[in-house]
Design a protein around this motif. Structure first.
Motif: not given
Length: 790
Positions: A168-187
Motif C-alpha cells: 500500500p505504500s512505496v517510499s521515495g527511496q529504492w527499497e525491497s518489497y516482498e510477499g508470498v502469492l498462494t495459488v488457488d488453481r494450477s495454470c
C-alpha cells in the motif's frame, strides 16, 4: 527416473552362445573414484528459464540487442493501461538500484483514478500449481509526492485472477518489497501483473526493478534457488563432480563476454549480467556461490573451468588475448577463486565466502584452464602464466589443460604436446562423434602413455538420442572405465535443453516448464554411475556376435543447401554427360539421376552460391541409404570446409575441418576422387587438394563386456553391451569369487532407432535377479549390468 523391477528370461537355447570370463582375483587396473561427472553450461536455456528457479523473464530490464538483435529492455514485458490512455511505462538509468544493472522501469499514471501495469509472461509462460506458494519481490521507489501503491497479481491466460497481494505504500527511496502469492488453481501459462494505481486526485510515478517470482519449493528450499525437479534429475545421476560454467560460455565471444567469476557472486543487483554466447541472456542468478552450494548439496566435487586468458576462437576476427599488462590481475583473479573456495575465514576471499553464508571451505580439488582453445603462441603464453602461478601456490590442486574441440587434428596434437611439456595433470579431450566412431574406438585409451598426463573426457556424445546412440556411449564409457588409470574424469555434454529453446542437439535431459524428459543416454549415465568400482578387472569374451556394416551400393550424387541459392553445373560422374541443378529456399536438395557400381569413381562439378550465409554440401556414395559421404562448404555459420561420413544417419567429421567461407557469386571448381568405395577420398577445390583421407577397414565392436570391483564392498559389476540384432546366451564365469551364484541385474533395452530429442525415453532400466549357475540371456540392443555381492 530410477530403476524399475521386473523379470528376465534366462537359458533360451536358441540364443547365440557366448563365453564371458572375469578374473575377479586379479589386482586389476585402478579407476578414479571421481570418474563419472556432469558438465553444466548455460546452453539451450539451461540456466535462466531452466534450472534457475526464477519465473520472471528479464526481471531487471537489462535485455538488449547484444543478446539478440530484436531484443530490448522491455523484451518479455507488455504494458497495459486502464483507461487506454491513462498511463505509460518508460525506462530510466539515473540513480539505479545498482550500477551493474542500470535500467529500470517507471510506471506513470497520467489521469486520476487511472492505472498502468507491466505484464510478464515468464519463460514461455509461468507454470504454477494449485496450492503452491510463490515468493514475490521487487525493488521499488516513488517519484511522486502523492501516495503510491503497488498491486501484484498472478492471472491465467484469460486474465482471471489466480493470486494477488499488495504493497500500500512505496517510499521515495529504492527499497525491497516482498510477499508470498498462494495459488488457488494450477495454470501452465500464468502471467505476472504489476500494477500502479493513481490516486483519486492525481497521477503517480513508481520505479520498479528486479521484479522476481520464485517457487518457495526450490531445491533444498533456498531463496535464490534451483527448480526442484530438474535439480533432482541431475542429483539422480550421482555425479562425482560438476564442471561449470562452460564450454564456450567460459571464455566467451570477445573479451567483454568472458565469464568472470567475481561478477557472479553477492547480491543479485550487483552481479554483472552478460549476453550468452548461444544467443540469449545470462542474469548470473546461478553464480559461483550457487554452483559451489549445489555441488555440496548433491555430494559432487566442483570442477571450475576458467578462460586461459583468451576468448573463444569462434569470435569474429579470431581469438583475442587479455592484454599483457592486464594478465597479472587476471592471474590473481584465478588465485582468488581458489581462495574463495578453500581459503580460511580470515583470508580476503574466504571472509567473502563466509559473508555469503558459508564459512566452511568448499574443498576445491580440480581446476581447468581453457576450453577447446586454438593452441597458438598467445594461448601458450597466457596458459603457462596462469598454470605456473596456480601450480606454485596450490600444488595440491589437480590442474586440467585443453586439447581442442576434436579427438584428432592440429589442436589435439599440439594441446597434448604442450600439456606434456608442462606436466599438466589432466588434458580435456572432447569427442562429439557418431555411434560408428565410438564402436570403432572402444580401445582408444588402451595405448595412451601411462607416464604422461591423464585424460579428462570433458565433453562427449554420440550425436543422437536413440538406443543405438545410448549403447555406443555405454560401450565407450566401458572403454574409459577399463582404462581408469588414464581416463580419470568424464562428463557427457550438453546436460540440459529446453524444448523449443535449443541451440544444440542431442542433450542428456530435455524439459519444458512442466516436465522433465530424461533420454536413453541419461539412463546409461545413471547405470554406470550407480555401479562403480575402484579397479577394472580382466575380462575375456569368446564367441560374441560380430557386426559387419553393409557395403555401400551404387554410388550417386546429391546436393543441398539449408538456406542458400546455389547453382551446380557441369556435374560428371566417371565421365558421364554433364548435368546441372539449382537449390534454393524451396528446393533445398537435388538428387542427380546418375550412378555407378564402380568401386573407384571421380566426380567433377562447379558450384556458385548467389544468396545465403550457411553454404552448401555435395553428398556422394550411397546417398539413398543411411551411410554415405558429404563434402560441406561454409559449415558452422560459414566458417569451415568439412568432409563428413554419414553413418546410421548421423554426420561425423572424417577429418579436421578447415577454416573456409563461401564467397557469394564466386564459381568453385570441385573434384572428388573415390577409391575402394571410400577407403580413400581426395577432394580438390579449384584444383588444390584440401582433403586426402585414407580409412582402413575398422572393426565396430558392437558386443563388449567389462567388469569393475568396488574394494569397499567387494561387489563386482559386470557390464555388457549388445548393440547387435542377435540375442546372446552368455556363459558367465567369475574366477576369484566364491559362493556367488546369484546377482542383481539391471537392463536397459529398446529397438535401435527408438528414442528422440525432446521426447521422454521409450524405456527405462529394469531390475531383476538372475542365477549365475545358469547361462544368462542378453537381449538385442541392450545394456546390462550384473552386480555380484561380496
Amino acid at each position: 527416473m530410477g530403476i524399475e523391477t521386473g523379470s528376465a528370461t534366462e537359458g533360451d537355447s536358441s540364443l547365440t552362445p557366448t563365453s564371458i570370463v572375469v578374473d575377479a582375483g586379479a589386482p586389476g587396473r585402478p579407476i578414479s573414484r571421481d570418474l563419472w561427472g556432469i558438465f553444466f553450461e548455460d546452453i539451450n536455456y539451461s540456466a535462466d528459464g531452466g534450472l534457475y528457479g526464477e519465473l520472471v523473464q528479464n526481471r531487471s530490464f537489462d535485455y538488449s540487442a547484444r543478446d539478440r538483435p530484436e531484443w530490448h529492455a522491455l523484451t518479455g514485458w507488455s504494458v497495459r493501461a486502464e483507461p487506454a490512455d491513462s498511463g505509460e511505462v518508460t525506462l530510466r538509468t539515473e540513480d539505479p538500484v545498482a550500477p551493474q544493472s542500470p535500467h529500470y522501469a517507471v510506471l506513470r499514471t497520467s489521469v486520476p483514478a487511472g492505472s498502468v501495469a507491466l505484464v510478464n509472461e515468464g519463460f514461455d509462460g509461468i507454470n504454477v500449481a494449485e496450492g503452491g506458494s510463490y515468493r514475490f519481490s521487487v525493488y521499488a521507489r516513488s517519484f511522486s509526492d502523492a501516495p503510491a501503491a503497488l498491486r501484484v497479481e498472478l492471472a491465467d491466460e484469460d486474465g482471471e485472477l489466480i493470486a494477488d497481494l499488495g504493497f500500500p505504500s512505496v517510499s521515495g527511496q529504492w527499497e525491497s518489497y516482498e510477499g508470498v502469492l498462494t495459488v488457488d488453481r494450477s495454470c501452465g501459462a500464468a502471467r505476472l501483473v504489476l500494477t500502479v494505481d493513481a490516486s483519486a486526485e492525481v497521477g503517480v510515478e513508481v520505479g520498479v526493478d528486479f521484479v522476481s517470482l520464485f517457487p518457495t519449493d526450490t531445491f533444498a528450499g533456498e531463496r535464490n534457488g534451483l527448480r526442484r525437479d530438474l535439480a533432482e534429475a541431475i542429483a539422480e545421476l550421482k555425479p562425482r563432480f560438476v564442471r561449470f560454467p562452460g564450454g564456450c560460455v567460459a571464455h566467451g565471444l570477445g573479451l567483454q563476454n568472458m565469464y568472470r567469476w567475481k561478477d557472479t557472486i553477492g547480491e543479485l543487483p550487483s552481479r554483472r549480467q552478460n549476453f550468452n554466447i548461444w544467443g540469449y541472456h545470462q542474469s548470473m542468478g546461478i553464480g559461483y556461490f550457487e554452483y559451489f552450494r549445489f555441488c555440496e548439496r548433491i555430494g559432487a566435487k566442483p570442477l571450475p573451468v576458467l578462460a586461459a586468458g583468451v576468448c573463444c576462437q569462434n569470435t569474429e576476427g579470431g581469438p583475442q588475448a587479455i592484454p599483457d599488462d592486464e594478465m597479472d590481475d587476471y592471474v590473481q583473479e584465478v588465485l582468488d577463486l581458489v581462495e574463495f573456495a578453500n581459503g580460511p575465514v580470515d583470508s580476503l576471499w574466504g571472509a567473502r565466502r563466509a559473508e555469503l553464508g558459508h564459512p566452511e571451505p568448499f574443498g576445491l580439488e580440480y581446476l581447468a584452464i581453457g576450453n577447446e582453445d586454438k593452441v597458438n603462441a598467445v594461448f601458450r603464453n597466457r596458459f603457462e602464466r596462469i598454470y605456473q602461478a596456480v601450480r606454485g601456490k596450490h600444488p595440491e590442486l589437480t590442474l586440467i589443460g585443453t586439447a581442442g574441440p576434436s579427438p584428432f587434428g592440429d589442436d589435439y596434437e599440439q594441446g597434448w604436446s604442450f600439456a606434456r611439456d608442462l606436466a599438466v595433470d589432466l588434458v580435456d579431450e572432447h569427442s562429439y562423434k557418431s555411434p560408428k566412431w565410438f564402436f570403432e574406438n572402444l580401445d582408444r585409451f588402451d595405448a595412451y602413455d601411462r607416464g604422461g598426463p591423464g585424460v579428462y573426457l570433458g565433453e562427449y556424445g554420440s550425436k543422437g538420442n536413440t538406443m543405438l546412440n545410448a549403447l555406443a556411449e555405454a560401450a565407450y564409457m566401458m572403454g574409459m572405465e577399463r582404462n581408469g588409470d588414464i581416463v580419470r574424469l568424464a562428463s557427457y555434454a550438453p546436460l540440459l535443453a529446453k524444448v523449443d529453446r535449443t541451440q544444440w542437439v542431442p542433450d542428456l535431459i530435455y524439459f519444458d516448464n512442466e516436465r522433465v524428459l530424461p533420454s536413453l543416454n541419461y539412463y546409461v549415465q545413471q547405470m554406470h554411475a550407480t555401479a562403480v568400482g575402484d579397479h577394472s578387472l580382466p575380462v575375456t569374451v569368446t564367441g560374441g556376435p560380430q557386426f559387419t556394416r553393409p557395403p555401400q551400393r551404387e554410388a550417386s550424387v546429391s546436393v543441398r543447401a539449408a538456406d542458400a541459392d546455389v547453382a551446380f553445373t557441369g556435374l560428371r560422374l566417371n565421365g558421364s554427360e554433364p548435368l546441372s541443378a539449382a537449390v534454393d529456399a524451396e528446393t533445398t536438395s537435388f538428387r542427380f539421376p546418375v550412378g555407378t557400381e564402380d568401386e573407384d569413381y571421380t566426380i567433377t562439378l562447379q558450384a556458385c552460391q548467389t544468396r545465403g550465409d550457411e553454404g552448401f554440401a555435395v553428398a556422394f556414395g550411397d546417398v539413398d541409404g543411411p551411410d554415405h559421404f558429404e563434402w560441406s562448404f561454409g559449415t558452422w555459420k560459414n566458417r569451415f570446409l568439412s568432409l563428413y561420413y554419414r553413418a546410421d544417419g548421423d554426420l561425423d567429421e572424417a577429418v579436421e575441418p578447415i577454416p573456409f567461407s563461401v564467397e557469394t557469386d564466386r564459381l568453385y571448381d570441385l573434384e572428388i576422387r573415390v577409391l575402394g568405395r571410400g577407403r580413400r577420398i581426395t577432394c580438390l577445390l579449384d584444383g588444390v587438394v584440401v582433403h586426402d583421407v585414407t580409412s582402413p577397414d575398422p572393426i565396430e565392436e558392437r558386443f563388449s563386456a567389462t567388469a569393475v570391483r568396488d574394494s569397499d564392498t567387494g561387489t563386482v559389476h559386470v557390464k555388457i553391451v549388445n548393440a547387435t540384432d542377435r540375442a546372446v546366451r552368455t556363459s558367465l564365469a567369475i574366477t576369484g569369487v566364491t559362493g556367488a551364484t546369484g546377482a542383481s541385474r539391471t537392463t536397459l533395452t529398446a529397438p535401435p532407432g527408438a528414442g528422440a530429442a525432446f521426447e521422454p525415453a521409450p524405456a527405462v532400466p529394469v531390475g531383476s535377479r538372475c542365477d549365475l549357475s545358469e547361462p544368462v540371456s542378453v537381449e538385442p540392443y541392450s545394456f546390462t549390468i550384473l552386480s555380484l555381492p561380496a
